[in-house]
Write a protein that holds these residues in place. Structure first.
Motif, PDB file in Angstrom:
ATOM      1  N   ILE A 164     -10.770  -1.713  15.239  1.00 31.16           N
ATOM      2  CA  ILE A 164     -10.736  -2.883  14.931  1.00 31.16           C
ATOM      3  C   ILE A 164      -9.328  -3.315  14.273  1.00 31.16           C
ATOM      4  CG2 ILE A 164     -11.634  -4.900  13.319  1.00 31.16           C
ATOM      5  CD1 ILE A 164     -14.462  -4.146  14.184  1.00 31.16           C
ATOM      6  N   LEU A 225     -11.085 -11.563  12.396  1.00 30.33           N
ATOM      7  CA  LEU A 225     -11.096 -10.135  12.629  1.00 30.33           C
ATOM      8  C   LEU A 225     -11.203  -9.284  11.093  1.00 30.33           C
ATOM      9  CD1 LEU A 225      -7.886 -10.300  14.653  1.00 30.33           C
ATOM     10  CD2 LEU A 225     -10.188  -9.391  15.656  1.00 30.33           C
ATOM     11  N   GLU A 229     -14.318  -6.836  10.802  1.00 30.60           N
ATOM     12  CA  GLU A 229     -13.944  -5.417  10.355  1.00 30.60           C
ATOM     13  C   GLU A 229     -15.061  -4.913   9.141  1.00 30.60           C
ATOM     14  OE1 GLU A 229     -10.082  -2.721   8.328  1.00 30.60           O
ATOM     15  OE2 GLU A 229     -10.183  -4.757   8.994  1.00 30.60           O
TER      16      GLU A 229
END
Length: 239
Positions: A164, A225, A229
Motif C-alpha cells: 500500500i 490511501l 493503510e
C-alpha cells in the motif's frame, strides 16, 4: 472593463469557467483511476512472473520493467495514440473507410499511463511479496492450509499490506502523468487551463487554479490511501 479575479474565473458567472474546470477535473481523475487500475493488473502478473515464473516469463517481465521505466512517459503516450490511430486507420481501410481514423484519446491515455505505471507496480508488488516473512507461510502450511487458502488468507493480505505505501506513491505519479494525456486531445485539467488561459489572457491565474486543484486531489486521495493503510495494517507490528 475590470479584469476578472480568480474567484470570478472559478465561478459560474459571465466570466466563470467553474463548470468547465469541474468537468476537466473529473476527466483527470477518471484517467488516473483507469491508468492506475490497468497498471495494478499488470503489476500483479508482472510480480508473479518475476517471483514465481520460469526463465522465459522472468525475462519478459524484466525486459518490460526495464524498458518502460527507461522510456519517457510522454513518448509512450505518443506511441499508443499515433500507433493506435495507424492501426485503426489500416483496419478501417479494410472495410472501405477513407481517410485518417483517430484512436480514442482517453483510451490511448489510459492505456499508456497504465502500461507505464504497471512497470512501477510490478516492482512494488514484487518487493511487497519479498517482505512477507517465510515463517508465516510455513505456519500456514503446518496448519494444513491448501495453496489457494494460503494465498487468500495469508499471502494476498500481507502482500497488499506491504504494497500500500508504494502504491500510494505510484498513484501520485499517475495523477501527475494524467496531465500528459492532453496531447491526445482529451480536455483534462491542464488542457482546460490552457484553453482558459488562451481565451482570457490570464495564464498565471488559470495555472494557479490548476495547481490548487491538483493539490486538492492529491491530498484527498492521499487521505483515503492512509485510511486504507491503517485498515490493512491493523494488528501488524511495525518495525
Amino acid at each position: 472593463m475590470n479584469q476578472p479575479t480568480i474567484l470570478d474565473l472559478i465561478g459560474t458567472g459571465p466570466n466563470g469557467w467553474g463548470m468547465a474546470l469541474a468537468a476537466a477535473t473529473v476527466m483527470t481523475v477518471l484517467i488516473a483511476i483507469a491508468g492506475f487500475a490497468i497498471g495494478g493488473v499488470i503489476g500483479v502478473f508482472g510480480a508473479w512472473a518475476k517471483v514465481s515464473g520460469g526463465p522465459v516469463t522472468r525475462g519478459i517481465a524484466g525486459f518490460y520493467t526495464t524498458v518502460l521505466r527507461g522510456i519517457p512517459d510522454l513518448l509512450v503516450i505518443y506511441l499508443f495514440y499515433f500507433g493506435g490511430s495507424a492501426a485503426v486507420t489500416a483496419i478501417g481501410r479494410l472495410f472501405g473507410a477513407d481517410g485518417f481514423i483517430g484512436f480514442p484519446g482517453f483510451l490511448a491515455g489510459a492505456l499508456a499511463v497504465g502500461i507505464t505505471s504497471g512497470a512501477q507496480q510490478t516492482e512494488v508488488f514484487r518487493g511487497a511479496y519479498r517482505a512477507v516473512h517465510s515463517g508465516e507461510l510455513e505456519a500456514a502450511i503446518a496448519c494444513g492450509m491448501s495453496h489457494s487458502l494460503r494465498f487468500r488468507r495469508i499471502l494476498a493480505p500481507l502482500t497488499l499490506c506491504h504494497a500500500i505505501p508504494g502504491m500510494g506513491n505510484v498513484w501520485q505519479v499517475v495523477l501527475k502523468e494524467s496531465a500528459l494525456v492532453s496531447i491526445t486531445g482529451v480536455v483534462e485539467l491542464l488542457r482546460q487551463s490552457q484553453i482558459g488561459a488562451g481565451s482570457t489572457g490570464l495564464p498565471f491565474d488559470f495555472y494557479v487554479i490548476a495547481a490548487v486543484i491538483y493539490l486538492a486531489i492529491s491530498t484527498v486521495s492521499g487521505g483515503f490511501l492512509q485510511l486504507g493503510e491503517k485498515r490493512f495494517t491493523r494488528g501488524v507490528r511495525r518495525g
